[in-house]
Design a protein around this motif. Sequence first.
Motif, PDB file in Angstrom:
ATOM      1  N   THR A 250       8.110  -5.035   0.744  1.00  0.00           N
ATOM      2  CA  THR A 250       9.062  -4.809   1.454  1.00  0.00           C
ATOM      3  C   THR A 250       9.424  -3.443   0.070  1.00  0.00           C
ATOM      4  O   THR A 250      10.244  -3.472   0.636  1.00  0.00           O
ATOM      5  CB  THR A 250      10.414  -6.151   0.752  1.00  0.00           C
ATOM      6  OG1 THR A 250      10.165  -5.767  -0.339  1.00  0.00           O
ATOM      7  CG2 THR A 250      10.177  -6.994   1.622  1.00  0.00           C
ATOM      8  N   ALA A 251       8.493  -3.371  -0.591  1.00  0.00           N
ATOM      9  CA  ALA A 251       8.352  -2.638  -1.662  1.00  0.00           C
ATOM     10  C   ALA A 251       7.665  -0.805  -0.310  1.00  0.00           C
ATOM     11  O   ALA A 251       7.119   0.005  -0.654  1.00  0.00           O
ATOM     12  CB  ALA A 251       8.202  -2.178  -2.480  1.00  0.00           C
ATOM     13  N   LEU A 252       6.772  -1.409   0.885  1.00  0.00           N
ATOM     14  CA  LEU A 252       5.946  -0.054   1.390  1.00  0.00           C
ATOM     15  C   LEU A 252       6.533   0.363   1.611  1.00  0.00           C
ATOM     16  O   LEU A 252       7.808   0.398   2.665  1.00  0.00           O
ATOM     17  CB  LEU A 252       5.055  -1.717   2.298  1.00  0.00           C
ATOM     18  CG  LEU A 252       3.567  -2.556   1.319  1.00  0.00           C
ATOM     19  CD1 LEU A 252       2.592  -2.663   2.842  1.00  0.00           C
ATOM     20  CD2 LEU A 252       2.418  -1.449   0.788  1.00  0.00           C
ATOM     21  N   PRO A 253       6.206   1.878   1.525  1.00  0.00           N
ATOM     22  CA  PRO A 253       7.075   2.681   1.941  1.00  0.00           C
ATOM     23  C   PRO A 253       6.867   3.164   3.218  1.00  0.00           C
ATOM     24  O   PRO A 253       7.144   4.655   3.755  1.00  0.00           O
ATOM     25  CB  PRO A 253       6.864   4.248   0.957  1.00  0.00           C
ATOM     26  CG  PRO A 253       4.926   3.772   0.700  1.00  0.00           C
ATOM     27  CD  PRO A 253       4.829   2.646   0.573  1.00  0.00           C
TER      28      PRO A 253
ATOM     29  N   GLU B 131       5.158 -15.441  -1.524  1.00  0.00           N
ATOM     30  CA  GLU B 131       4.516 -14.856  -2.907  1.00  0.00           C
ATOM     31  C   GLU B 131       4.311 -13.171  -2.145  1.00  0.00           C
ATOM     32  O   GLU B 131       4.224 -12.334  -3.293  1.00  0.00           O
ATOM     33  CB  GLU B 131       2.917 -15.524  -3.701  1.00  0.00           C
ATOM     34  CG  GLU B 131       1.777 -14.825  -2.568  1.00  0.00           C
ATOM     35  CD  GLU B 131       1.046 -16.004  -2.775  1.00  0.00           C
ATOM     36  OE1 GLU B 131      -0.082 -15.301  -3.395  1.00  0.00           O
ATOM     37  OE2 GLU B 131       0.622 -17.318  -2.836  1.00  0.00           O
ATOM     38  N   LEU B 132       4.199 -12.601  -1.321  1.00  0.00           N
ATOM     39  CA  LEU B 132       3.871 -11.646  -1.089  1.00  0.00           C
ATOM     40  C   LEU B 132       4.563 -11.412  -0.545  1.00  0.00           C
ATOM     41  O   LEU B 132       4.707  -9.204  -0.551  1.00  0.00           O
ATOM     42  CB  LEU B 132       2.692 -11.203   0.223  1.00  0.00           C
ATOM     43  CG  LEU B 132       1.706 -11.892   0.080  1.00  0.00           C
ATOM     44  CD1 LEU B 132       0.043 -12.035   1.307  1.00  0.00           C
ATOM     45  CD2 LEU B 132       0.573 -10.641  -1.254  1.00  0.00           C
TER      46      LEU B 132
ATOM     47  N   LYS C 241      -2.895  -4.978  -5.402  1.00  0.00           N
ATOM     48  CA  LYS C 241      -1.466  -4.740  -5.206  1.00  0.00           C
ATOM     49  C   LYS C 241      -1.140  -2.901  -5.722  1.00  0.00           C
ATOM     50  O   LYS C 241      -1.136  -1.629  -5.046  1.00  0.00           O
ATOM     51  CB  LYS C 241      -0.562  -5.341  -5.476  1.00  0.00           C
ATOM     52  CG  LYS C 241      -0.709  -6.557  -4.883  1.00  0.00           C
ATOM     53  CD  LYS C 241       0.418  -7.602  -5.119  1.00  0.00           C
ATOM     54  CE  LYS C 241       0.511  -8.625  -3.925  1.00  0.00           C
ATOM     55  NZ  LYS C 241      -0.342  -9.559  -4.441  1.00  0.00           N
ATOM     56  N   ASP C 242      -1.497  -2.768  -6.939  1.00  0.00           N
ATOM     57  CA  ASP C 242      -1.175  -1.079  -7.020  1.00  0.00           C
ATOM     58  C   ASP C 242      -1.926  -0.112  -7.029  1.00  0.00           C
ATOM     59  O   ASP C 242      -2.028   1.119  -6.028  1.00  0.00           O
ATOM     60  CB  ASP C 242      -1.229  -1.047  -9.029  1.00  0.00           C
ATOM     61  CG  ASP C 242      -3.242  -1.194  -9.761  1.00  0.00           C
ATOM     62  OD1 ASP C 242      -3.434  -2.196  -8.466  1.00  0.00           O
ATOM     63  OD2 ASP C 242      -2.947  -0.493 -10.180  1.00  0.00           O
ATOM     64  N   GLU C 243      -3.690  -0.620  -6.646  1.00  0.00           N
ATOM     65  CA  GLU C 243      -4.429   0.307  -5.605  1.00  0.00           C
ATOM     66  C   GLU C 243      -3.938  -0.203  -4.291  1.00  0.00           C
ATOM     67  O   GLU C 243      -3.946   1.648  -3.684  1.00  0.00           O
ATOM     68  CB  GLU C 243      -5.928  -0.614  -5.695  1.00  0.00           C
ATOM     69  CG  GLU C 243      -7.140   0.095  -4.724  1.00  0.00           C
ATOM     70  CD  GLU C 243      -8.548  -0.221  -4.930  1.00  0.00           C
ATOM     71  OE1 GLU C 243      -9.249   0.312  -4.248  1.00  0.00           O
ATOM     72  OE2 GLU C 243      -8.685  -0.784  -6.348  1.00  0.00           O
ATOM     73  N   LEU C 244      -3.502  -0.588  -3.203  1.00  0.00           N
ATOM     74  CA  LEU C 244      -3.078  -0.627  -2.452  1.00  0.00           C
ATOM     75  C   LEU C 244      -1.736   0.587  -2.563  1.00  0.00           C
ATOM     76  O   LEU C 244      -1.228   0.762  -1.282  1.00  0.00           O
ATOM     77  CB  LEU C 244      -2.608  -2.122  -1.552  1.00  0.00           C
ATOM     78  CG  LEU C 244      -3.397  -2.828  -1.890  1.00  0.00           C
ATOM     79  CD1 LEU C 244      -3.352  -4.418  -0.954  1.00  0.00           C
ATOM     80  CD2 LEU C 244      -4.852  -2.086  -0.538  1.00  0.00           C
ATOM     81  N   MET C 245      -0.985   0.219  -3.389  1.00  0.00           N
ATOM     82  CA  MET C 245       0.013   0.545  -3.330  1.00  0.00           C
ATOM     83  C   MET C 245      -0.534   2.322  -3.541  1.00  0.00           C
ATOM     84  O   MET C 245       0.619   2.924  -2.898  1.00  0.00           O
ATOM     85  CB  MET C 245       1.548   0.703  -4.117  1.00  0.00           C
ATOM     86  CG  MET C 245       2.678   1.005  -4.145  1.00  0.00           C
ATOM     87  SD  MET C 245       3.797   0.157  -2.935  1.00  0.00           S
ATOM     88  CE  MET C 245       3.778  -1.677  -2.720  1.00  0.00           C
ATOM     89  N   GLU C 246      -0.747   2.678  -3.820  1.00  0.00           N
ATOM     90  CA  GLU C 246      -1.567   4.011  -4.344  1.00  0.00           C
ATOM     91  C   GLU C 246      -1.884   4.499  -2.793  1.00  0.00           C
ATOM     92  O   GLU C 246      -1.689   5.630  -2.951  1.00  0.00           O
ATOM     93  CB  GLU C 246      -2.255   4.071  -4.937  1.00  0.00           C
ATOM     94  CG  GLU C 246      -2.561   5.241  -5.809  1.00  0.00           C
ATOM     95  CD  GLU C 246      -4.120   5.528  -6.685  1.00  0.00           C
ATOM     96  OE1 GLU C 246      -5.213   5.964  -6.100  1.00  0.00           O
ATOM     97  OE2 GLU C 246      -4.223   5.277  -7.433  1.00  0.00           O
TER      98      GLU C 246
ATOM     99  N   PHE D  65      -4.501  -3.555   5.058  1.00  0.00           N
ATOM    100  CA  PHE D  65      -4.437  -4.234   4.510  1.00  0.00           C
ATOM    101  C   PHE D  65      -4.880  -5.988   4.880  1.00  0.00           C
ATOM    102  O   PHE D  65      -3.461  -6.482   5.492  1.00  0.00           O
ATOM    103  CB  PHE D  65      -3.144  -4.215   3.414  1.00  0.00           C
ATOM    104  CG  PHE D  65      -2.665  -2.916   2.725  1.00  0.00           C
ATOM    105  CD1 PHE D  65      -4.491  -1.889   3.410  1.00  0.00           C
ATOM    106  CD2 PHE D  65      -1.630  -2.225   2.233  1.00  0.00           C
ATOM    107  CE1 PHE D  65      -4.136  -0.691   2.478  1.00  0.00           C
ATOM    108  CE2 PHE D  65      -1.339  -1.121   1.848  1.00  0.00           C
ATOM    109  CZ  PHE D  65      -2.487  -0.517   1.550  1.00  0.00           C
ATOM    110  N   ASN D  66      -5.931  -6.569   4.114  1.00  0.00           N
ATOM    111  CA  ASN D  66      -5.853  -8.047   4.032  1.00  0.00           C
ATOM    112  C   ASN D  66      -5.861  -8.907   3.556  1.00  0.00           C
ATOM    113  O   ASN D  66      -6.197  -8.965   2.126  1.00  0.00           O
ATOM    114  CB  ASN D  66      -7.800  -8.245   5.114  1.00  0.00           C
ATOM    115  CG  ASN D  66      -7.421  -9.386   5.671  1.00  0.00           C
ATOM    116  OD1 ASN D  66      -7.194 -10.393   5.534  1.00  0.00           O
ATOM    117  ND2 ASN D  66      -9.077  -9.399   6.654  1.00  0.00           N
ATOM    118  N   PHE D  67      -4.440  -9.646   3.587  1.00  0.00           N
ATOM    119  CA  PHE D  67      -5.077 -10.775   2.390  1.00  0.00           C
ATOM    120  C   PHE D  67      -4.465 -12.113   2.409  1.00  0.00           C
ATOM    121  O   PHE D  67      -4.575 -13.198   1.762  1.00  0.00           O
ATOM    122  CB  PHE D  67      -2.921 -10.430   2.795  1.00  0.00           C
ATOM    123  CG  PHE D  67      -2.650  -9.227   2.182  1.00  0.00           C
ATOM    124  CD1 PHE D  67      -2.761  -9.000   0.575  1.00  0.00           C
ATOM    125  CD2 PHE D  67      -2.187  -8.129   2.815  1.00  0.00           C
ATOM    126  CE1 PHE D  67      -1.705  -7.667   0.275  1.00  0.00           C
ATOM    127  CE2 PHE D  67      -2.018  -7.260   2.723  1.00  0.00           C
ATOM    128  CZ  PHE D  67      -1.796  -6.939   1.108  1.00  0.00           C
TER     129      PHE D  67
END
Length: 271
Positions: free
Chosen positions: A137-140, A131-132, A103-108, A91-93
Amino acid sequence: MARAPNFPTRPSASTRLATPARPSCTRCATTSAFRATWWSKPPATAPTTAPWSMPASPAAARRAACAAVKRSVTDEELQQLHAAGVRGVRFNFVKRLVDFTPKDELMEIAARIQKLGWHVVIYFEAVDLPELWDFFTALPTTVVVDHMGRPDVSKPVDGPEFELFLKFMRQHPNVWSKVSCPERLSVTGPKALNGEQAAYQDVVPFARKVVEEFPDRVLWGTDWPHPNLKDHMPDDGLLVDFIPQIAPTAELQKKLLVTNPMRLYWPEEQV
């Protein structure tokens, strides 16, 4: 400069260090839904490298890859990538390089690849970490940070900006870091050109801090062929001379170059 045994000053065709081939039509497998780049398996003493197209079994067992995938990637395509050796997504930010992906697409995507045991590589700049933070920290999955989160090495290594990155790693044991690409981070050099064996000295304190504090969660690569690098093209052999400066012992070097990539990309071979 003293060098640990089994880690050459300058890589030859049979002893180069583990490094991904960067995206190009001849070095990666590409469809509308994904792009994959490949790593080669480290031997017992030092990793090797070569660019590869989509490998077929059994050769795939000797290589691993990270891929850039879209939400539209199918489960069948993910399974094909897994069989071919893909073990992570990127994932490139970095705002100057890419457009925003929701971000919802990346989390999916992260939730889908977690089922395969893959990791997520994140590329961002130090000023954007606050900001990220919540998203990262939510990435599983296991999370691998590209280039130490691109610290501003003109600032103190013990300053608040880099301390936040260290806090990120301390508080989240699933976070790893690549201590690569000093040529992208350095402000004062000297550059890895013309035989310079002490290149990028302003980056050394940052990378060494990460290696020594998190020896079991660091990776290294040359970043060849250095895409988007405009001011100079480093000598990759001289980049290898950077390693003993940031990992000064044979034990640290083996973890950085052999043990850690094996744990991340070939965990099934660990005893």
